[in-house]
Design a protein around this motif. Structure first.
Motif, PDB file in Angstrom:
ATOM      1  N   LYS A 158       0.848  -1.185   0.000  1.00  0.00           N
ATOM      2  CA  LYS A 158       0.000   0.000   0.000  1.00  0.00           C
ATOM      3  C   LYS A 158       0.887   1.241   0.000  1.00  0.00           C
ATOM      4  O   LYS A 158       1.746   1.396   0.854  1.00  0.00           O
ATOM      5  CB  LYS A 158      -0.898   0.011   1.243  1.00  0.00           C
ATOM      6  N   PRO A 159       0.720   2.147  -0.982  1.00  0.00           N
ATOM      7  CA  PRO A 159       1.573   3.351  -1.002  1.00  0.00           C
ATOM      8  C   PRO A 159       1.326   4.216   0.219  1.00  0.00           C
ATOM      9  O   PRO A 159       0.204   4.329   0.710  1.00  0.00           O
ATOM     10  CB  PRO A 159       1.142   4.059  -2.294  1.00  0.00           C
ATOM     11  N   VAL A 160       2.393   4.800   0.723  1.00  0.00           N
ATOM     12  CA  VAL A 160       2.296   5.610   1.933  1.00  0.00           C
ATOM     13  C   VAL A 160       2.237   7.079   1.565  1.00  0.00           C
ATOM     14  O   VAL A 160       2.767   7.512   0.545  1.00  0.00           O
ATOM     15  CB  VAL A 160       3.482   5.343   2.879  1.00  0.00           C
ATOM     16  N   ASN A 161       1.572   7.832   2.425  1.00  0.00           N
ATOM     17  CA  ASN A 161       1.451   9.275   2.224  1.00  0.00           C
ATOM     18  C   ASN A 161       2.788   9.938   2.558  1.00  0.00           C
ATOM     19  O   ASN A 161       3.223   9.912   3.701  1.00  0.00           O
ATOM     20  CB  ASN A 161       0.346   9.825   3.132  1.00  0.00           C
ATOM     21  N   PRO A 162       3.464  10.543   1.590  1.00  0.00           N
ATOM     22  CA  PRO A 162       4.770  11.151   1.875  1.00  0.00           C
ATOM     23  C   PRO A 162       4.690  12.370   2.784  1.00  0.00           C
ATOM     24  O   PRO A 162       5.719  12.836   3.278  1.00  0.00           O
ATOM     25  CB  PRO A 162       5.295  11.539   0.484  1.00  0.00           C
ATOM     26  N   ALA A 199       6.969   8.263   7.293  1.00  0.00           N
ATOM     27  CA  ALA A 199       6.014   7.288   6.750  1.00  0.00           C
ATOM     28  C   ALA A 199       6.728   6.114   6.089  1.00  0.00           C
ATOM     29  O   ALA A 199       6.234   4.984   6.116  1.00  0.00           O
ATOM     30  CB  ALA A 199       5.081   7.972   5.750  1.00  0.00           C
ATOM     31  N   ARG A 200       7.893   6.363   5.523  1.00  0.00           N
ATOM     32  CA  ARG A 200       8.620   5.298   4.825  1.00  0.00           C
ATOM     33  C   ARG A 200       9.627   4.605   5.734  1.00  0.00           C
ATOM     34  O   ARG A 200      10.387   3.746   5.276  1.00  0.00           O
ATOM     35  CB  ARG A 200       9.335   5.875   3.607  1.00  0.00           C
ATOM     36  N   GLY A 201       9.630   4.985   7.009  1.00  0.00           N
ATOM     37  CA  GLY A 201      10.508   4.314   7.954  1.00  0.00           C
ATOM     38  C   GLY A 201      11.976   4.496   7.621  1.00  0.00           C
ATOM     39  O   GLY A 201      12.423   5.582   7.235  1.00  0.00           O
ATOM     40  N   ASN A 202      12.721   3.426   7.737  1.00  0.00           N
ATOM     41  CA  ASN A 202      14.166   3.490   7.519  1.00  0.00           C
ATOM     42  C   ASN A 202      14.518   3.776   6.071  1.00  0.00           C
ATOM     43  O   ASN A 202      15.661   4.121   5.760  1.00  0.00           O
ATOM     44  CB  ASN A 202      14.820   2.170   7.951  1.00  0.00           C
ATOM     45  N   ALA A 203      13.553   3.662   5.167  1.00  0.00           N
ATOM     46  CA  ALA A 203      13.829   3.956   3.759  1.00  0.00           C
ATOM     47  C   ALA A 203      14.267   5.398   3.570  1.00  0.00           C
ATOM     48  O   ALA A 203      15.093   5.704   2.706  1.00  0.00           O
ATOM     49  CB  ALA A 203      12.579   3.673   2.920  1.00  0.00           C
ATOM     50  N   GLU A 204      13.736   6.310   4.382  1.00  0.00           N
ATOM     51  CA  GLU A 204      14.144   7.710   4.294  1.00  0.00           C
ATOM     52  C   GLU A 204      15.614   7.863   4.646  1.00  0.00           C
ATOM     53  O   GLU A 204      16.345   8.632   4.011  1.00  0.00           O
ATOM     54  CB  GLU A 204      13.286   8.560   5.233  1.00  0.00           C
ATOM     55  N   GLN A 237      15.874   1.095  -5.703  1.00  0.00           N
ATOM     56  CA  GLN A 237      14.631   0.403  -5.385  1.00  0.00           C
ATOM     57  C   GLN A 237      13.620   1.345  -4.744  1.00  0.00           C
ATOM     58  O   GLN A 237      12.429   1.310  -5.063  1.00  0.00           O
ATOM     59  CB  GLN A 237      14.921  -0.779  -4.453  1.00  0.00           C
ATOM     60  N   LEU A 238      14.087   2.190  -3.829  1.00  0.00           N
ATOM     61  CA  LEU A 238      13.181   3.144  -3.189  1.00  0.00           C
ATOM     62  C   LEU A 238      12.631   4.135  -4.208  1.00  0.00           C
ATOM     63  O   LEU A 238      11.457   4.493  -4.166  1.00  0.00           O
ATOM     64  CB  LEU A 238      13.920   3.877  -2.071  1.00  0.00           C
ATOM     65  N   SER A 239      13.478   4.601  -5.123  1.00  0.00           N
ATOM     66  CA  SER A 239      13.026   5.521  -6.159  1.00  0.00           C
ATOM     67  C   SER A 239      12.011   4.852  -7.063  1.00  0.00           C
ATOM     68  O   SER A 239      11.029   5.475  -7.497  1.00  0.00           O
ATOM     69  CB  SER A 239      14.224   6.011  -6.978  1.00  0.00           C
ATOM     70  N   LEU A 240      12.242   3.589  -7.358  1.00  0.00           N
ATOM     71  CA  LEU A 240      11.307   2.856  -8.209  1.00  0.00           C
ATOM     72  C   LEU A 240       9.942   2.758  -7.546  1.00  0.00           C
ATOM     73  O   LEU A 240       8.898   2.909  -8.202  1.00  0.00           O
ATOM     74  CB  LEU A 240      11.875   1.463  -8.502  1.00  0.00           C
ATOM     75  N   ILE A 280       1.061   5.368  11.551  1.00  0.00           N
ATOM     76  CA  ILE A 280       2.085   5.262  10.507  1.00  0.00           C
ATOM     77  C   ILE A 280       3.347   6.000  10.932  1.00  0.00           C
ATOM     78  O   ILE A 280       4.467   5.493  10.792  1.00  0.00           O
ATOM     79  CB  ILE A 280       1.539   5.820   9.177  1.00  0.00           C
ATOM     80  N   ALA A 281       3.168   7.220  11.457  1.00  0.00           N
ATOM     81  CA  ALA A 281       4.324   8.004  11.894  1.00  0.00           C
ATOM     82  C   ALA A 281       5.041   7.329  13.054  1.00  0.00           C
ATOM     83  O   ALA A 281       6.285   7.289  13.105  1.00  0.00           O
ATOM     84  CB  ALA A 281       3.883   9.411  12.292  1.00  0.00           C
ATOM     85  N   ARG A 282       4.281   6.788  14.000  1.00  0.00           N
ATOM     86  CA  ARG A 282       4.880   6.140  15.171  1.00  0.00           C
ATOM     87  C   ARG A 282       5.675   4.901  14.762  1.00  0.00           C
ATOM     88  O   ARG A 282       6.810   4.702  15.206  1.00  0.00           O
ATOM     89  CB  ARG A 282       3.777   5.778  16.164  1.00  0.00           C
ATOM     90  N   ASP A 283       5.084   4.085  13.894  1.00  0.00           N
ATOM     91  CA  ASP A 283       5.788   2.878  13.450  1.00  0.00           C
ATOM     92  C   ASP A 283       7.047   3.234  12.661  1.00  0.00           C
ATOM     93  O   ASP A 283       8.101   2.591  12.820  1.00  0.00           O
ATOM     94  CB  ASP A 283       4.856   2.020  12.591  1.00  0.00           C
ATOM     95  N   GLY A 284       6.938   4.241  11.810  1.00  0.00           N
ATOM     96  CA  GLY A 284       8.112   4.643  11.039  1.00  0.00           C
ATOM     97  C   GLY A 284       9.214   5.188  11.909  1.00  0.00           C
ATOM     98  O   GLY A 284      10.404   4.910  11.681  1.00  0.00           O
ATOM     99  N   ARG A 285       8.845   5.949  12.941  1.00  0.00           N
ATOM    100  CA  ARG A 285       9.848   6.507  13.841  1.00  0.00           C
ATOM    101  C   ARG A 285      10.552   5.394  14.614  1.00  0.00           C
ATOM    102  O   ARG A 285      11.773   5.426  14.811  1.00  0.00           O
ATOM    103  CB  ARG A 285       9.193   7.498  14.794  1.00  0.00           C
TER     104      ARG A 285
END
Length: 745
Positions: A303-307, A312-317, A331-334, A405-410
């Motif tokens: 499911k796409p996440v709201n940027p 929101a993207r967790g460690n991907a950021e 991969q993240l850019s894709l 979402i923010a809490r899990d990503g943090r």
């Protein structure tokens, strides 16, 4: 529609330019524009004792944290490395004061006020309005309409549509280049260039990164920047420069668009093959067939996440911000471009609000007897408020989901940072062990006979071990001293525990402070430490709980708003508020040139040029002046303000002489200026427009560096062909629809 010359109050007396205040005013104006073009910082010495006294006072008032805990509230003006160079006991602290497009014009106005070169008349004319230009109305209109446009962008609509265009273009490079070119032009015509720059630039950075045979994104990003600024010339609402011009000459919005649409559309049509087959005729830039990486089934099903939601993207950021993670970034850019987020409700509602606003503007403006009869922000302000209410209501209804979402990503980021620090610690311990395990035979026998810690090494041995640690850390591991310290954001997240119900942080024990230098000094100074090869290179201490301050409360409130109202907070943070003080300051500076006789001097020079060259010369001359001055006269906004005043003074000159400007020549001059100030944004300097500065900063965040020289070199042929085509079509247009009769002012 022509403006009433009796409403224009410009003194044509040029004798005043010989006064010292007039000369200083011109010099200050020129220097201000040089600073806008080449921003810098001024190092200012400040007594350390005085700084400490101020910081201690603010700390006692609980505005900021105590000085020993200033890492979370560090000032951007303070040179963080000055203490390393001069020592902590130095008498002076060096402050870095920024001189840029915000501060330079404001300081210039204050200086001219101090020497009485300007007064109430110039300040009033530069803020409230004078000679048919109302800066406060223009800024209110632009900011409120920008909120609607950026809200549409925040909904993900532009990226989603760009993704559909990418799917439509497939893997054919030239066809995809055309589709994206047409898409950005069409969208920019309605919502302006800023939303296109905000979303389109990031999209192209991602797209070119995940393509295996696009060597450099130059063709895609420069074409997008050029076409976005070309498209912004069609509607008055698309660019603040158009608002200034329409107000100065009392042009109705529908009349402006009717005169500009043909030159602009033909410019875009002719420019495309020129870009594709001449400027960027290289398969490494625009390949015939684009080889894109593919998403896995698992990634497609995500499911796409709201940027707009923080973390929101967790460690991907974190991974994306590290250029070393090449494959991970791809991969993240894709995922960003092939699985885009879209808020369908927000996008649909925003598009409806924008359409209704533009239609209402055109209808009211067309029905009015003059363009200034009803301030245009009377329409855009209620529309922006409705859009804001929608964003707030939508965020509040979905607050539980966005907070989770923010809490899990943090938490994911916190875990990743701790794991990364643990890996660094383990690697440094292992390296220390290798370096320290080089004992003499007697030391080896002593080590075998003594258990760990019973016979610690001598101070001299500890010193040698400490020096060995330093050498290995700097040379073998390649770990920089600054990198060894965890970032401030890590320290803030480590000492916060999230209340899952409230979404607000609760304070507990702070995280460990990791100091490499402290560990090294500890091994050198005392026999009480652990054996050198067992001593970790970090000193781990537990800090007491940090007390709440005004700064920390504001930071927590902002984070709460990000998690509760992600769209509204993101839109407000992207609004061009810096444009407001800049525009007001430039209006005041230009008004100073008017009252000090310099604008009439420029107008007399322009009159001589037009008398010698006629209508064709007026189009070419004004177009050339507009493009050049965009780079050297305080962006295209400052250029529009200055040239509008010059043309108004030119009108007054002919009124005073009892001669008339032909209708054809006058409107050719006005609309060639409109072409120049819009097209001039993609000329030779980033500061030719605020959109250029925004474009450069977005690319830098995506690890794409565009140098000033490259910007000018690539844009030079583009701006040349665009201006030649636009001015040529405009000349044909004015000769067809305009007569040589006197201009009715």
């Amino acid at each position: 529609m022509a403006e009433n010359l009796s409403d224009i109050n410009i003194d044509l007396n040029t004798d005043i330019i010989h006064e010292w205040r007039s000369i200083i005013t011109l010099v200050v104006f020129v220097l201000t524009n040089v600073v806008v073009l080449f921003p810098f910082h001024i190092p200012l010495p400040f007594p350390r004792a005085f700084e400490n006294a101020i910081l201690d006072t603010l700390s006692r008032l609980r505005i900021i944290a105590p000085r020993q805990d200033r890492s979370q509230h560090g000032s951007s003006f303070v040179d963080d490395h000055s203490e390393e160079r001069t020592g902590n006991s130095g008498f002076w602290v060096w402050l870095k004061f920024p001189m840029n497009f915000v501060t330079a014009p404001l300081i210039a106005d204050l200086f001219l006020l101090a020497i009485l070169a300007i007064g109430r008349e110039e300040v009033y004319g530069g803020t409230i309005g004078a000679n048919n230009i109302s800066p406060i109305d223009i800024m209110a209109f632009f900011i409120t309409l920008a909120y609607i446009a950026i809200s549409i962008d925040a909904s993900g609509l532009i990226r989603y549509l760009a993704f559909k265009v990418l799917q439509k273009g497939g893997k054919y490079g030239h066809r995809l280049f055309f589709y994206l070119y047409a898409f950005f032009f069409s969208l920019g015509s309605f919502i302006g260039n800023d939303p296109i720059i905000l979303s389109g630039t990031a999209f192209l950075a991602y797209m070119t990164r995940v393509s295996s045979n696009i060597i450099h994104p130059r063709a895609w990003i420069f074409a997008q920047f050029a076409v976005a600024n070309i498209a912004s010339a069609i509607l008055v609402s698309s660019n603040p420069t158009n608002l200034v011009l329409a107000g100065a000459f009392d042009i109705r919005f529908i009349d402006y668009t009717a005169n500009m649409i043909v030159p602009v559309v033909i410019t875009a049509i002719v420019l495309f093959p020129f870009l594709l087959y001449i400027v960027f005729a290289d398969e490494s830039l625009i390949p015939l067939s684009i080889q894109m990486h593919e998403l896995s089934e698992e990634q497609r099903s995500k499911k796409p996440v709201n940027p707009n939601i923080p973390h929101a993207r967790g460690n991907a950021e974190e991974e994306e911000n590290d250029p070393a993670n090449g494959e991970e970034i791809k991969q993240l850019s894709l995922e960003e471009i092939m699985n885009p987020f879209i808020d369908k409700g927000g996008a649909g509602f925003g598009a409806a609000i924008m359409a209704a606003t533009l239609i209402t503007l055109l209808a009211i403006n067309a029905a009015s007897s003059s363009s200034g009869e009803h301030p245009v922000f009377y329409v855009t302000l209620p529309a922006a408020f409705v859009m804001f209410c929608w964003d707030i209501a939508f965020g509040w209804l979905h607050r539980d989901e966005t907070r989770k979402i923010a809490r899990d990503g943090r938490r994911e980021i916190e875990r990743a940072r701790i794991e990364r620090l643990d890996r660094e610690l383990e690697e440094l311990r292992r390296q220390n062990t290798v370096d320290a395990n080089q004992p003499t035979s007697s030391q080896a026998r002593q080590t075998e006979a003594s258990p760990l810690g019973e016979n610690p090494p001598t101070p001299r041995d500890s010193t040698i071990a400490g020096q060995s640690d330093k050498a290995s850390n700097s040379n073998t591991m390649g770990v920089d001293t600054q990198e060894a310290h965890p970032p401030d954001s890590t320290m803030r997240t480590l000492d916060e525990k999230q209340d899952p119900d409230s979404g607000k942080p609760t304070r507990g024990l702070s995280g460990a402070t990791l100091s490499k230098d402290a560990g090294v000094r500890g091994r050198e100074l005392s026999d009480r430490d652990l054996d050198a090869e067992k001593q970790p290179p970090y000193d781990i201490t537990v800090q007491p709980e940090r007390r709440e301050t005004l700064v920390s409360l504001v930071a927590e409130a902002y984070r709460w708003s990000q998690e509760t109202f992600p769209t509204a907070t993101a839109v407000l943070s992207h609004l061009p508020f810096a444009l407001v003080p800049f525009a007001f300051s430039m209006f005041v500076l230009v008004q100073a040139l008017v009252t000090k006789g310099w604008v009439p001097v420029f107008a007399y020079g322009w009159d001589h040029w037009v008398n010698r060259t006629g209508t064709v010369g007026s189009v070419g001359g004004m177009g050339f002046l507009a493009v050049i001055l965009c780079n050297f006269a305080g962006t295209n906004i400052g250029t529009t303000i200055l040239l509008s005043r010059v043309i108004q003074a030119w009108q007054k000159i002919h009124e005073a002489n009892g001669t008339a400007i032909s209708d054809r020549t006058f409107w050719a001059t006005v609309y060639s200026m409109a072409l120049g100030v819009n097209y001039g944004a993609f000329s030779t300097a980033f500061s030719a427009s605020l959109a250029g500065l925004l474009w450069r900063d977005i690319l830098a965040r995506k690890h794409i560096r565009v140098r000033r020289l490259d910007f000018a070199r690539v844009n030079l042929p583009i701006i040349t062909i665009a201006m030649v085509v636009g001015c040529a079509i405009l000349i044909g247009e004015v000769y067809i629809i305009r007569k040589d009769t006197p201009y009715d002012a």
